[in-house]
Scaffold this motif. Structure first.
Motif: not given
Length: 259
Positions: A71-90
């Motif tokens: 919408g006007r001035g609105s949005s959705r975002s997603l950040i997904v960590f892929r590497w390294p293993g200790d943060i993968q999927g966060t």
């Protein structure tokens, strides 16, 4: 002579509100034009790296990110960590709104838990970086008041509009000073001041490239923490516009299904 002096003083005093209003109007106009030029892109996907630097040591993380306008001035975002293993999927999910506080959720796969980021928690560090959670939101213009300060040199060359923006709602910052490139209104630098007015961080943005003949996107962002000496660099590559990002897939219920 005394009458002339008093007249000049009175005229100068009367002009002060007009000058202040002019600075507010100009700052607001700059911010509105910058936002207008950066709207209408639909959706995009991009890959990136987060490089944490402390002293002489550094560590690197890799992530994917998606954005979609809702919408006007609105949005959705997603950040997904892929590497390294200790943060993968966060993953960090943000729902941005026009004129009101955003919603944010953090998915922690090691705990199989979705944690909502509270309003008071948005000034906290995002996954140990120098970026706060609130830095990871779209800086929608209705959330700030804007005041033009002056035009001056940009970091790295060129001329910038220097605009101060103050949050309208609770924030970890009392003030942000923003450098808008006069040629295309991209943001080249942001200085962050804490609630006591101390200059605590500086974000420098570079490597802009224009996509689809209209939208400018950066390839490098460096957040320097002046209190700790630490820095976090975000690099972005492979921007893909009209990637078919489904806003319904960017929901808290979908976080646990991230692969």
């Amino acid at each position: 002579m005394l009458f002339r002096f008093l007249l000049i003083a009175l005229l100068s005093f009367a002009a002060l509100p007009a000058l202040a209003q002019s600075a507010v109007q100009k700052g607001t106009a700059i911010a509105e034009e910058a936002a207008a030029r950066n709207s209408g892109w639909g959706d995009l996907a991009v890959s990136g790296e987060m490089i944490l630097t402390a002293g002489g040591a550094s560590s690197t993380r890799r992530f994917d990110a998606q954005w979609v306008e809702t919408g006007r001035g609105s949005s959705r975002s997603l950040i997904v960590f892929r590497w390294p293993g200790d943060i993968q999927g966060t993953a960090l999910l943000t729902h941005g709104y026009a004129g009101r506080n955003d919603d944010q959720w953090l998915w922690l796969p090691s705990l199989s838990k979705v944690r909502r980021i509270s309003s008071s928690g948005r000034s906290g560090s995002f996954v140990g970086s120098e970026f706060a959670y609130e830095d990871m939101t779209d800086q929608e213009i209705g959330k700030f008041t804007h005041t033009w300060v002056q035009d001056g040199g940009c970091p790295g060359g060129g001329t910038c509009h220097i605009v101060e923006r103050r949050p309208r709602s609770p924030s970890g910052y009392s003030l942000q000073r923003v450098w808008f490139d006069t040629s295309n209104l991209t943001i080249r630098q942001v200085q962050y001041f804490d609630r006591r007015g101390a200059h605590v961080k500086t974000l420098t943005i570079s490597g802009y490239r224009q996509y689809q003949g209209r939208f400018w996107r950066a390839s490098r962002m460096v957040m320097q923490n002046h209190l700790t000496g630490k820095a976090t660099t975000l690099t972005w590559s492979g921007y893909r516009f009209n990637a078919g990002v489904n806003p319904n897939a960017l929901s808290p219920n979908a976080l646990s299904r991230i692969r």
